[in-house]
Enzyme design. Sequence first.
Site, PDB file in Angstrom:
ATOM      1  N   SER A 196       0.856  -1.194   0.000  1.00  7.13           N
ATOM      2  CA  SER A 196       0.000   0.000   0.000  1.00  7.13           C
ATOM      3  C   SER A 196       0.887   1.238   0.000  1.00  7.13           C
ATOM      4  CB  SER A 196      -0.870   0.026   1.250  1.00  7.13           C
ATOM      5  OG  SER A 196      -1.516   1.282   1.396  1.00  7.13           O
ATOM      6  N   TYR A 236      -1.634  -0.284  10.465  1.00  6.47           N
ATOM      7  CA  TYR A 236      -1.903  -0.687   9.074  1.00  6.47           C
ATOM      8  C   TYR A 236      -0.703  -0.351   8.176  1.00  6.47           C
ATOM      9  CZ  TYR A 236      -3.753  -0.981   4.378  1.00  6.47           C
ATOM     10  OH  TYR A 236      -3.908  -1.307   3.049  1.00  6.47           O
TER      11      TYR A 236
END
Length: 252
Positions: free
Chosen positions: A139, A152
Site C-alpha cells: 500500500s 496498518y
Amino acid sequence: MSQVVFITGATSGFGQATARRFAQAGWSLVLTGRRQERLAALRDELAPQVPVHIAALDVRDAKAVQAAFDALPEAFRALTTLVNNAGLALAPVPAQRAALEDWHTMIDTNVTGLVNVTHAALPWLLKTGAGASIVNIGSVAGEWPYPGSHVYGATKAFVKQFSLNLRSDLIATGVRVTDIAPGMAETEFTLVRTKGDQAASDALYAGTTPLTAQDIAEQIFYVATLPAHMAINRLEIMPTRQAWAPFAVDRD
Ligand code: NDP
Ligand code: 8X3
C-alpha cells in the site's frame, strides 16, 4: 499446459477482479478467502471459462494454509503466480484511541498471514522457476505516513521490505517478487475498516475518482506476465486525484 494463479482474498475487491482478469487470459485459478459462499459463486461464474479450485481458509491459520496447499489437486500444482492480496485495515482513529485487538488483527492478517501463504507456496513456485511470480499487495501506506494509519501502514511497510528481501534470496531461482502499492481504491476496504459504516465508505469515495479493483487487477496481471527476465520490484499506483499531505505542524 495452463498457467496457475493462487489468489488470497478472492472473495472481494482486488482479489475478485484479479481472478476475473487471469480467467480472461485462460489461466487456471486457485481462489481462497474465508467466505465459502462467495468463493462458490465466483467458481460458478468462472468455471465455464477456466479450471477453478476453491479453498475456504483464513490466512492467519498456518496449518489451514499448509493443508490447502497439500490438498491442491494435481492440475493446480504447477503454480506460476501467487497473489498475496488478503488483508485489511482497521481502527481509522488516532493510534492512542485504537483497540489493541484491531492492531493484532492487522498484524496477524497482513504480516503473519502473508508470510504463512508465502512459505507454503514457495516449494511449488521454485519448481516452476523461470517466469514464476509472487505479487504482494502492499500500500502507499507502507511508504507514506498519515493519521490513522498506525499499525496498518506498518504492516504494509513489512510487505514492502519482505518483498525486496525475498527478491534478494530468490535471485537465482527465476521466481520474481513484486510489491504492488496501491493508493485509494474503491472496494469493500473502507467498509471493513469502519466495521460496516457504508455512509463513511461512500463519503470517502464521493466527489473524486478513486482507483478501481479492475485497475489493480490489470497491474497484477501485467507484472505476472512480463517476460521471465524482467522483474518489477515495486509498483506504487495512486489515483491521479490523490497525492501527499503537507507536513503537519502543531501550533499553540
Ligand atoms: P476488500 O475488503 O474488498 O477485500 C479484502 C479481501 O481480503 C477479501 O477477499 C477478504 O476475504 C480477504 N481477507 C481478509 N482477511 C482475511 C483472512 N484472515 N483470511 C483470508 N482472507 C482474508 O479490500 P481490497 O480488495 O481493497 O483489499 C485487498 C488488499 O489490498 C488488502 O491487502 C489491502 O490492504 C490492500 N489495499 C487496499 C487499498 C484500497 O484502497 N482498497 C489500497 C492499498 C492496498 P474474506 O473476508 O472472505 O476472508
Ligand atoms: C490504503 C491506501 O490511500 O486508502 O491501503 O490509505 S489509502
